[in-house]
Design a protein around this motif. Sequence first.
Motif, PDB file in Angstrom:
ATOM      1  N   THR A   1      -2.777  10.165  -0.609  1.00  0.00           N
ATOM      2  CA  THR A   1      -1.908   9.893   0.537  1.00  0.00           C
ATOM      3  C   THR A   1      -2.721   9.742   1.810  1.00  0.00           C
ATOM      4  O   THR A   1      -2.480   8.822   2.608  1.00  0.00           O
TER       5      THR A   1
ATOM      6  N   GLY B   1      -4.479   6.411   1.831  1.00  0.00           N
ATOM      7  CA  GLY B   1      -3.534   5.336   2.151  1.00  0.00           C
ATOM      8  C   GLY B   1      -3.242   5.261   3.636  1.00  0.00           C
ATOM      9  O   GLY B   1      -3.185   4.173   4.224  1.00  0.00           O
TER      10      GLY B   1
ATOM     11  N   ILE C   1       0.840  -1.198   0.000  1.00  0.00           N
ATOM     12  CA  ILE C   1       0.000   0.000   0.000  1.00  0.00           C
ATOM     13  C   ILE C   1       0.875   1.248   0.000  1.00  0.00           C
ATOM     14  O   ILE C   1       0.597   2.215  -0.720  1.00  0.00           O
TER      15      ILE C   1
ATOM     16  N   VAL D   1       0.767   3.982  -2.977  1.00  0.00           N
ATOM     17  CA  VAL D   1       0.398   5.355  -2.624  1.00  0.00           C
ATOM     18  C   VAL D   1       1.531   6.315  -2.979  1.00  0.00           C
ATOM     19  O   VAL D   1       1.289   7.412  -3.491  1.00  0.00           O
TER      20      VAL D   1
END
Length: 65
Positions: free
Chosen positions: A36, A39, A12, A16
């Motif tokens: 962001t 995430g 992840i 991101v």
Amino acid sequence: MNVDLIFKIAGIGIVVGILHTVLAKVGKEEYAYIVTLAGVVIVLTMVLNLISKLFDSVKTIFQLY
């Protein structure tokens, strides 16, 4: 410790990071920050779920009801 969770969080983070960089280079800084933030929220919910399981295990081990 489940290594699978670490790989999920790292994946992840990589996705991101790439999306943030691409969106920032295109000029869509607002969307980059939203990606962001999304995430961070996803990883935070994963970690909070793990912490909740930890506290449940501690309650069970020490028989705290």
